[in-house]
Design an enzyme around this catalytic site. Structure first.
Site, PDB file in Angstrom:
ATOM      1  N   ALA A 194       0.837  -1.204   0.000  1.00  0.00           N
ATOM      2  CA  ALA A 194       0.000   0.000   0.000  1.00  0.00           C
ATOM      3  C   ALA A 194       0.867   1.248   0.000  1.00  0.00           C
ATOM      4  CB  ALA A 194      -0.928  -0.011   1.209  1.00  0.00           C
TER       5      ALA A 194
ATOM      6  N   GLU B  15       0.991  -6.415   8.853  1.00  0.00           N
ATOM      7  CA  GLU B  15       1.669  -7.266   9.827  1.00  0.00           C
ATOM      8  C   GLU B  15       1.557  -6.818  11.265  1.00  0.00           C
ATOM      9  OE1 GLU B  15       5.409  -9.017   7.764  1.00  0.00           O
ATOM     10  OE2 GLU B  15       4.762  -7.330   6.572  1.00  0.00           O
TER      11      GLU B  15
ATOM     12  N   GLY C 294       2.121   0.760   6.035  1.00  0.00           N
ATOM     13  CA  GLY C 294       1.494  -0.544   5.792  1.00  0.00           C
ATOM     14  C   GLY C 294       0.887  -1.126   7.059  1.00  0.00           C
TER      15      GLY C 294
ATOM     16  N   LYS D 146     -12.392  -0.217   5.887  1.00  0.00           N
ATOM     17  CA  LYS D 146     -12.916  -1.584   5.939  1.00  0.00           C
ATOM     18  C   LYS D 146     -11.812  -2.639   5.707  1.00  0.00           C
ATOM     19  CE  LYS D 146     -17.012  -4.014   4.357  1.00  0.00           C
ATOM     20  NZ  LYS D 146     -18.204  -3.885   3.499  1.00  0.00           N
TER      21      LYS D 146
END
Lengths: 734, 331
Positions: free
Chosen positions: A506, A700, A697, A628
């Protein structure tokens, strides 16, 4: 109109639930043949001979490829081996067995069942060696392990002095087990040669990585290889590298001169495609009575294979999380007769927070201090080792909001102070952290004659929502409804993008989407300016804008539909390709995401069964691009944290080095019934020093901290301090 | 998967006649057999598909018992009103097993014939498994044996029976009605499954030509006070580390009779006559359950990784009896 952050439903959702989304194994290639890997059943040794005659003569069999007859590759199959992720593969170039379940042959037949049956007829004579499986026994001869740019050892200050200044100490060992990723979609490759050109349908997190590795391994130009992967059915790190089966499929296709499909059997997911290595983490914390840390030590041993180094950098968290004048960290590797481990969701931070954040809880108890207060007392205003400012850090707000949303103020810190029926109840918390990574990426944005916009990038969507945020950022940049945007990805012929690993997709791709959309818009303005019939003939681009599919004069209403503009100009698409690089001055900053995670766990006191009742996580991940899909990632990460804490472990048979629970019935991950309420919140402070959209991001960070928060809650519930994951009922029996 | 012949007989007699060939197997729900065929553990050369035979009914028997058709699914059995009323512990046990998808496919007869989940049996890569390859040895005894048996083991095999349903059936004293070439016979549940002894390759006393027709449950006094408790590594879709099916017949706080069977501890559902006998006439109290639990685990012999099962089984027994006495709340 579509905006950044809108909770847009996945644009590929409909295709997925209706079966239209094609995964790598689902491409109908004419004249396809089916390959099955045969894997070793010993942990170490050498193949003396293989009996292939029965298999060769079984119905439908086209070839049995073994070390005796496999095509020879340049440099013994090692031409593409460049650490850290250019893996040492098992490509039937020699007779050596380095681990149990290593690929040693490939059977190709007309149908899958024929190949499976024939593969069971292959016999192997081995010269056996004793597999090296003694992890702790290898500590004395362990060697340093670096991870990417992270060196094996990193320290500041005078550890001895810091330890001496400490009035209270925690000195403990924490362990985490071997784990295997097991995405729903197993690894799969379809390989098809046309002369010297190779097309691969591959389940991967890195199409351009597969392309390079395969081309180099065969000694052919990169441009001869095309890799396609429009959908990846989960990756979690194991699909970040090009593993043996990809090349074996291509080699087999060469031998049978037909396309070959090779799908890994589920038991083959336990070894040949990596896993999270075991860790043994020695953590020492020293603090003054007021909670000020004076020294931190985090020495990590993790296992690797005997053919390649891979480091699980668990000590990375101690390198960044708390302000402390003396920090010593080290990473050591113990080679074992096991498959090479690899990146598994938050490699390092997941296992590292399990150790460090339990140790911090232990310290808080020793100091009789609230665990949040202890963390605030040692809040790192800058990166403690790198001595750099953070690009953006709002961890304090994570603790505050998390505590408020969870109801932490009502906690009585005494262990065993809460009961409900047969259950003891505990509350625990931990810090979450993951670095913000970003790489160069290129994107093409194109206005189509049919009135739609296409945004294209050679990236991957692991089920995370890459399609959706590509379309969303393009739509937001061009002030278009997202319904008019098509996103396309998963073809190595598209503009290049990095591996979908390290939570960087992203953050890397969306700035390029934004840049390409702006340039495509300029191309459209130029077209209008050059078009005599346009309303905007000879109007300077700085006076123009683009809204709702129309070129408009700034501040004015009316305008011209781009579709009409294209129709008058040859009815051809017009667009631009643009790249986005990490911010030039970004090296001045330490770039990380943070979070605070709170867990309530019940433990059935007499039966030992734990259950995670609820988790609240508050995260500082920069701009949330899509509420979302973003929250979905964070929740999914926490679910894996439950797995790390309570369920997941690959058990090794000590005689053979084989993983005994190599199936999804016995390799436990949580089921729905194990998951209580999970609530996640993102603070949404843009980190514009990191990326123009301010987005870091989020793939993770969810798993980090969650395991420790659960272990800490179990201590609070039961008074039992378990320092070894997974925490199973036998450990909690009274 | 090894190639095989496929037959679909019209009735039970035809099915039984079809098993003449060596290595023929009945196929019903297939939830275990097909798995094992894919794993190359079961290598039948003929499959006799009995799924459409008329053996799926659940019927009342004279005297208040219940006949569970061999081909009724686990899901239909657990959901059946009479099962829930008369043998709630059985419904609980079935629902504690597998997953909804599997229970929708799996049949009652097949549940009895599940094979062990011992890692070393399930993966032919291991050379030493007396159950899979008679005479080859047992890799589990010296291997990773956390999930293995602690009662009734032999030097040849320490595998466990994986079923939850069978634990409740053992406690309830079910009977298995079977048909062979020579006609029908009835096997007491306690005699249906075997201990490994020197022949662990033989799981049950069902003869090669016999087909299970039904599982018959006798009328009993246990509906009001029974419970099934299962301890496992995750909340669903995990085999029992240990489980207990416990039932009490109470008379004003005194135990008139008791039933107890354990899962996850032995090669067969482990009914403890000794614990049952000790409870008869005793007060329904925690103390009585602890004494019974100790009795049930007497002689337990754990291995390297499963020593915890002894204490876990005792705690599970105590919990199951406590729940049973309290009216059989779900565990």
């Amino acid at each position: 109109m579509t905006a950044i952050g809108d909770p847009i439903t996945r644009v590929d959702g409909h295709a997925k639930v209706t079966g239209k989304a094609k995964y790598a194994a689902e491409f109908a290639v004419p004249h396809l043949t089916y390959a099955v890997m045969v894997t070793s059943t010993i942990g170490s040794g050498r193949i003396l001979s293989m009996g292939t005659s029965d298999a060769q003569h079984a119905p439908g069999v086209l070839t049995v490829m073994t070390p005796a007859n496999a095509p020879k590759l340049p440099q013994g199959g090692k031409a593409a081996v460049h650490p850290p992720a250019g893996r040492v593969l098992s490509l039937l170039q020699d007779n050596l067995v380095h681990y149990n379940n290593q690929p040693i042959a490939v059977v190709v037949a007309e149908t899958l069942n024929q190949a499976l049956y024939a593969s069971s007829l292959v016999t192997v004579r081995y010269q056996r060696e004793n597999p090296h499986l003694n992890f702790e026994g290898g500590f004395a001869t362990a060697h340093p392990g670096s991870h990417g740019k992270d060196p094996a050892d990193k320290s500041i200050g005078n550890l001895e002095q810091g330890m001496a200044e400490g009035e209270v100490k925690v000195d403990q060992v924490y362990t985490t087990p071997l784990e295997n990723h097991n995405p729903m979609e197993p690894h799969v490759t379809i390989a098809e040669w046309e002369g010297e050109k190779l097309t691969l349908h591959d389940a991967t997190q890195y199409i351009s990585g597969v392309k390079q590795t395969v081309a180099k391994s065969f000694g052919i130009p990169d441009e001869n290889v095309r890799v396609l992967c429009p959908y990846t059915g989960g990756g979690f790190g194991c699909k970040g590298s090009t593993w043996s089966h990809v090349l074996l499929a291509a080699m087999a296709a060469k031998v049978v001169q037909r396309p070959v499909k090779l799908v890994l059997e589920r038991p083959q997911m336990f070894g040949p495609v990596g896993g999270r290595p075991r860790t043994h983490q020695h953590v020492v914390l020293a603090a003054k009575r007021d909670g000020t840390l004076t020294a931190m030590q985090h020495d990590v041993h993790s296992h690797t294979s005997e053919i390649e180094d891979f480091t699980e950098p668990s000590s990375s968290v101690t390198r960044t999380l708390y302000a402390c004048p003396a920090i010593k960290t080290s990473q050591r590797l113990v080679p074992l007769s096991l498959a090479t481990p690899t990146f598994q969701r938050a490699p390092g931070e997941s296992t590292g927070t399990f150790a460090l954040e339990i140790a911090m809880d232990e310290l808080a108890y020793k100091l009789n201090m609230d665990p949040i207060q202890l963390r605030l007392k040692n809040y790192a205003e800058k990166d403690p080792i790198e001595n750099k400012p953070f690009s953006s850090k709002h961890l304090r707000e994570c603790y505050e909001q998390g505590a408020a949303r969870f109801g932490w103020a009502k906690r009585n810190p005494a262990p065993r102070s809460m009961k409900r029926g047969h259950d003891l109840i505990g509350w625990g918390m931990a810090t979450a952290t993951y670095p913000a990574n970003r790489s160069s990426a290129s994107v093409n944005v194109q206005f189509e004659p049919n009135g739609r916009v296409t945004v294209t990038c050679g990236s991957q969507d692991l089920g995370t929502g890459t399609y959706t945020i590509m379309a969303q950022v393009a739509a937001a940049t061009l002030k278009l409804p997202i319904e008019l945007v098509n996103a396309e990805l998963g073809d190595s012929a598209m503009p290049k993008s990095p591996v979908s690993g390290g939570s960087q997709t992203a953050a890397s791709v969306t700035p390029a989407v934004q840049a390409a959309a702006k340039q495509a818009q300029l191309a459209l303005f130029a077209l209008a300016a050059a078009d005599k019939d346009s309303l905007f003939h000879e109007v300077a681009p700085q006076d123009l804008d683009f809204e709702n599919g129309k070129v408009v004069r700034k501040g004015k209403s009316g305008g011209e539909d781009f579709k009409e503009l294209l129709a008058r100009n040859g009815n051809k698409p017009i667009g631009a390709t643009a790249s986005a690089e990490p911010e030039q001055d970004s090296e001045q900053y330490s770039k990380h995401s943070f979070g605070a995670v709170f867990a309530e766990v019940s433990v059935d006191e007499s039966l030992g069964m734990p259950h995670v009742q609820r988790v609240v996580g508050v995260y500082d991940v920069g701009t949330l691009l899509n509420e979302k899909t973003g929250k979905s990632q964070l929740i999914g990460g926490i679910v894996w944290g439950v797995s790390l804490a309570l369920h997941e472990e690959a058990h090794i048979d000590n005689a053979s080095g084989r993983i005994v629970n190599n199936n999804l019935a016995e390799y436990h991950v949580p089921v729905n019934a194990d998951i209580g309420e999970i609530e996640v919140f993102a603070l949404n402070f843009p980190d514009t020093k990191f990326n123009p959209l301010g987005a870091r991001g989020i793939g993770e960070i969810g798993i980090t901290g969650a395991g420790a928060a659960i272990a800490n809650a179990i201590y609070h519930a039961t008074g039992k301090r378990i320092r070894s994951a997974p925490i199973t009922p036998d450990m909690l029996l009274t | 998967m090894q190639p095989f012949e496929y037959q679909r007989p019209q009735n039970a007699q035809e099915a039984v006649n079809g098993v003449d060939a060596a290595h023929a197997k009945f196929l019903a729900g297939g939830t275990n057999l097909i798995d094992l065929m894919k794993q190359q553990v079961e290598l039948p050369t003929r499959l006799i598909d009995i799924k459409r035979l008329e053996l799926a009914k659940i019927e009342e028997m004279p005297g208040g018992g219940l006949r569970l058709g061999a081909l009724a699914t686990n899901a239909d059995t657990a959901g059946h009103t009479l099962v829930r009323q008369r043998y709630p512990m059985l419904a609980q046990a079935i629902l504690a097993g597998a997953s909804p998808q599997l229970r929708n496919m799996a049949t009652n007869g097949g549940n009895l014939l599940q094979r062990t989940r011992c890692y070393y049996f399930y993966d032919p890569a291991y050379e030493h498994c007396n159950k899979r390859k008679p005479g080859s040895g047992c890799a589990a005894i010296e291997g990773f044996n956390r999930i293995h048996a602690i009662l009734g083991t032999s030097t040849a095999c320490i595998a466990t029976h994986p079923s939850d349903m069978c634990v409740a059936l053992a406690a309830l004293g079910a009977r298995v009605r079977v048909q062979g070439k020579g006609g029908e016979r009835v096997i007491e549940f306690a005699d249906f499954h075997r201990l490994p002894g020197r022949t662990p390759e033989i799981d049950t006393n069902l003869r090669a030509d016999e087909l299970i027709l039904s599982i018959d449950l006798p009328a009993g006094p246990y509906a009001a006070h029974s419970a099934y408790v299962k301890v496992r590594d995750r909340a669903s879709y995990a085999f029992a580390l240990v489980s207990a099916a416990a039932a009490l017949e109470l008379d004003n706080g005194t135990i008139r009779s008791a039933r107890l069977a354990l899962g996850g501890v032995a090669h067969k559902p482990w009914r403890s006559d000794r614990a049952e006998a000790m409870l008869a006439g005793k007060p329904a109290s925690q103390q009585s359950y602890v004494v019974a639990a100790n009795a049930a685990l007497e002689g337990a012999k754990p291995f390297e990784h499963n020593a915890f099962k002894v204490e876990m089984a005792k705690a599970t027994i105590v919990r199951a009896f406590s729940l049973a006495a309290a009216g059989g709340d779900k565990a």
